[in-house]
Write a protein that holds these residues in place. Structure first.
Motif, short mmCIF file in Angstrom:
data_model
loop_
_atom_site.label_atom_id
_atom_site.label_comp_id
_atom_site.label_asym_id
_atom_site.label_seq_id
_atom_site.Cartn_x
_atom_site.Cartn_y
_atom_site.Cartn_z
N ALA A 274 0.80 -1.19 -0.06
CA ALA A 274 0.27 0.03 0.08
C ALA A 274 0.84 1.19 0.19
CB ALA A 274 -1.07 -0.04 1.10
N ASP A 275 1.73 1.04 1.05
CA ASP A 275 2.81 2.46 0.99
C ASP A 275 3.42 2.77 -0.25
OD1 ASP A 275 4.29 4.26 2.30
OD2 ASP A 275 4.58 3.05 4.05
N MET A 276 3.87 1.72 -0.95
CA MET A 276 4.73 1.79 -2.25
C MET A 276 3.67 2.31 -3.39
SD MET A 276 6.91 -1.63 -2.07
CE MET A 276 7.65 -1.59 -3.65
N GLN A 277 2.75 1.90 -3.38
CA GLN A 277 1.38 2.24 -4.36
C GLN A 277 1.18 3.92 -4.03
OE1 GLN A 277 0.23 0.93 -7.00
NE2 GLN A 277 -1.37 2.66 -7.37
N LEU A 278 1.10 4.27 -2.94
CA LEU A 278 0.64 5.81 -2.55
C LEU A 278 1.93 6.60 -2.79
CD1 LEU A 278 -0.75 5.18 0.89
CD2 LEU A 278 -1.80 5.80 -1.33
N ILE A 279 3.07 5.96 -2.74
CA ILE A 279 4.42 6.73 -2.88
C ILE A 279 4.38 6.96 -4.58
CG2 ILE A 279 6.96 6.66 -3.42
CD1 ILE A 279 6.80 5.51 -0.31
N ALA A 280 4.04 5.77 -5.34
CA ALA A 280 4.26 5.94 -6.90
C ALA A 280 3.09 6.85 -7.50
CB ALA A 280 3.79 4.47 -7.38
N GLU A 281 2.04 6.71 -6.80
CA GLU A 281 0.83 7.78 -7.29
C GLU A 281 1.23 9.10 -7.15
OE1 GLU A 281 -2.92 6.70 -5.43
OE2 GLU A 281 -2.57 4.59 -6.21
N SER A 282 1.79 9.43 -6.09
CA SER A 282 2.40 10.66 -5.77
C SER A 282 3.33 10.94 -6.77
CB SER A 282 2.72 10.75 -4.24
OG SER A 282 1.99 10.51 -3.23
N TYR A 283 4.30 10.36 -6.86
CA TYR A 283 5.32 10.71 -7.99
C TYR A 283 4.73 11.12 -9.33
CZ TYR A 283 7.73 8.57 -12.24
OH TYR A 283 8.12 8.67 -13.41
N ALA B 298 12.89 13.74 -7.16
CA ALA B 298 13.73 13.09 -5.85
C ALA B 298 13.71 14.11 -4.88
CB ALA B 298 14.94 12.57 -6.72
N GLU B 299 13.99 15.24 -5.29
CA GLU B 299 14.33 16.45 -4.33
C GLU B 299 13.10 16.65 -3.47
OE1 GLU B 299 17.00 17.90 -3.25
OE2 GLU B 299 18.01 16.50 -4.55
N VAL B 300 11.76 16.59 -4.17
CA VAL B 300 10.67 16.84 -3.34
C VAL B 300 10.64 15.69 -2.10
CG1 VAL B 300 8.06 16.51 -3.52
CG2 VAL B 300 9.27 17.92 -5.22
N PHE B 301 10.88 14.39 -2.74
CA PHE B 301 10.88 13.34 -1.80
C PHE B 301 11.96 13.47 -0.53
CE2 PHE B 301 8.01 11.32 -4.57
CZ PHE B 301 7.14 10.55 -3.87
N ARG B 302 13.10 13.93 -0.94
CA ARG B 302 14.22 14.11 -0.06
C ARG B 302 13.80 15.18 0.91
NH1 ARG B 302 18.28 14.01 -4.08
NH2 ARG B 302 18.31 11.63 -3.92
N THR B 303 13.02 16.14 0.62
CA THR B 303 12.47 17.25 1.60
C THR B 303 11.28 16.58 2.50
OG1 THR B 303 12.75 18.92 -0.23
CG2 THR B 303 11.34 19.53 1.64
N TRP B 304 10.47 15.94 1.80
CA TRP B 304 9.46 15.27 2.55
C TRP B 304 9.98 14.23 3.61
CZ3 TRP B 304 5.35 13.42 -1.72
CH2 TRP B 304 4.82 14.68 -2.22
N ASN B 305 11.04 13.74 3.31
CA ASN B 305 11.89 12.83 4.33
C ASN B 305 12.23 13.26 5.57
OD1 ASN B 305 12.43 10.06 5.00
ND2 ASN B 305 14.41 10.38 4.35
N GLN B 306 12.19 14.71 5.69
CA GLN B 306 12.69 15.41 6.63
C GLN B 306 11.51 15.67 7.93
OE1 GLN B 306 15.82 16.71 6.68
NE2 GLN B 306 15.96 15.65 4.86
N GLY B 307 10.48 15.40 7.38
CA GLY B 307 9.40 15.52 8.20
C GLY B 307 8.32 14.30 8.66
#
Ligand code: 6PG
Length: 474
Positions: free
Chosen positions: A191-200, A215-224
């Protein structure tokens, strides 16, 4: 015998688990059906600890201290049964067999019962973390008797990942509980991977960003709040360039997601339990649909949106972060609810807080917010749904409006977002004061006299639809 523990099956996971044991000071007996693998392991990694190579299972058993402990790391299914059968003939009452593969929990229940009859302990053990986890510290989900856990627990806790000084290993419950929890872990992973894939996909198709920017967006998201292993590696994969073509790696990979079956098992068991996991189901179906190449071909010329979707909101990327977070919470809520339902059905008494705690490190779905999930179930073990926890209720209330905008935008743009939208439907269903299930009941009564309950009195009723439409109690 002198070895503390044995491992049979030395493919990547088994080999790395044996090395992990050896590096932690356990003399480990190692065996593989083809002995070249055993020799390779010992010659390449013999300096990491004490390995005792065994040419046969009988030799492996002979080299172990009593009570003997053997970890099976072979393919789930028939191969596991074959090894268990052979081992059972060699071991003595009180000895312990651990199955560290991705076994189906029903197989684990059957094996545990059969081995118990022969005086042997069987510990169906979920192990997550891939190759690296097996070597450096996985998340470990053992299921079996209290007595067996007393023996093997300390070893497993020593080789598991550690978070805040606590091992990512807990005695999940009896018989199939460990493999069940591992199965649901994998369902949540889907489920998690599907949600990430849809977001991408939305960042690309709607916001018009390139993979490296995403990739940068996800890097930023990974801070929160979204901080997690899967978000972290998403940035890695999206940032990668195919060395051969110079194209973004994600563009040269065939868009057909495969699966080995644990996600499908999760959905099937959820159906049996009557405890819905729509986010996980959508993920399994999305993978299947991506692989339905011929159907995709014959439908490829169907029209998309005929009205322009309109300007992309400036806050779209932030909205998407909220939508992803909300949908993730819904998926985790579904997974935990399902574990709780199975725990009740099978009398496992699974510690949900403990489960969340051991998923904080080592495993594929490790994430910052599992701390909060553990806290939620620690303070309220009877919590019926994660979304009803004070902290998460507050989080999802803050995310929900942005989540709605994203689902609306995806639909308007013709970008499929089954995970994000089904999560929102799950949320809206749970919070609704009235559901159209009432109409479904009416229809069932109309065509099949299936009866219905009323809001104002107890009992079951039927309306004489083809007669005078009076109501009878049934
Ligand atoms: C883990 C993983 C592991 C495996 C999955 C992949 O916890 O370490 O979940 O078990 O990578 O089974 O499953 P699919 O091949 O079905 O995606």
């Amino acid at each position: 015998g002198t070895a503390a523990i044995g491992v049979t099956g030395l493919a990547t996971m088994g080999g790395n688990l044996a090395r992990n044991l050896a590096r932690n000071g356990y003399p480990v007996a190692v065996h593989n059906r083809t002995s070249a693998r055993t020799e390779a392991l010992v010659s390449e990694h013999g300096d990491e600890g004490v390995f005792v190579p065994a040419g046969t299972l009988a030799e492996l058993v002979d080299s172990l201290q009593r009570p003997r402990q053997v970890i099976i790391m072979v393919k789930a299914g028939g191969a596991t049964d074959a090894v268990i059968d052979e081992l059972a003939g060699l071991l003595e009452p009180g000895d312990i067999i651990l199955d560290g593969g991705n076994a189906h929990f029903a197989d684990t229940r059957r094996r545990e019962a059969a081995l118990r009859e022969r005086g042997l302990h069987f510990v169906g053990t979920g192990i997550s973390g891939g190759e690296e986890g097996a070597l450096l510290g996985p998340s470990i989900m053992p299921g079996g008797s209290v007595e067996a856990y007393r023996q093997v627990g300390p070893v497993l806790e020593n080789i598991a990942a550690e978070v805040d000084g606590a091992p990512c290993c807990v005695h999940v419950g009896p018989d199939g509980a460990g493999h069940f929890v591992k199965m649901v872990h994998n369902g949540i992973e889907y489920a998690d991977m599907q949600l990430i894939a849809e977001s991408y996909d939305l960042l690309r198709a709607v916001a018009g960003l390139a993979p490296a920017e995403i990739a940068e967006v996800f890097r930023t998201w990974n801070q929160g709040d979204l901080e997690s292993y899967l978000i972290e590696i998403t940035a890695e994969v999206l940032g990668h360039t195919d060395p051969e073509t110079g194209a973004p790696f994600v563009d040269v990979v065939a868009d057909r997601a495969e699966q080995k079956g644990t996600g499908r098992w999760t959905v099937r068991e959820a159906l049996e339990l009557g405890d819905p996991v729509p986010g996980i189901a959508e993920a399994v179906f999305a993978r299947a649909l991506s692989g339905a190449v011929r159907q995709r071909e014959v439908c490829a010329s169907l029209p998309g949106p005929t009205e322009p979707p309109g300007e992309v909101r400036s806050g779209f990327v932030d909205d998407l972060r909220e939508a992803l977070y909300g949908a993730k919470l819904a998926a985790y809520a579904q997974g935990f609810s399902m574990i709780s339902a199975a725990s009740e059905q099978y009398g496992w008494n699974v510690d949900l807080a403990g489960t969340a705690r051991i998923w904080r490190g080592g495993c594929i779905i490790r994430a910052r917010f599992l701390d909060r999930i553990a806290e939620a179930y620690r303070t309220r073990p009877e919590l019926l749904n994660l979304l009803a926890d004070d902290y998460f209720a507050e989080q999802v209330s803050r995310s929900q409006q942005a989540w709605r905008r994203v689902v609306g935008t995806a639909a308007a743009a013709g970008v499929p977002a089954p995970g994000l939208s089904s999560g929102l439907a799950y949320y809206d269903t749970l919070r609704a004061s009235r559901l159209p299930a009432a109409l479904v009941q009416g229809l069932r009564d109309y065509f099949g006299a299936h009866t219905y309950q009323r809001v104002d009195r107890d009992g079951y009723f039927h309306t004489l639809w083809s007669g005078d439409r009076s109501e009878t109690a049934s």
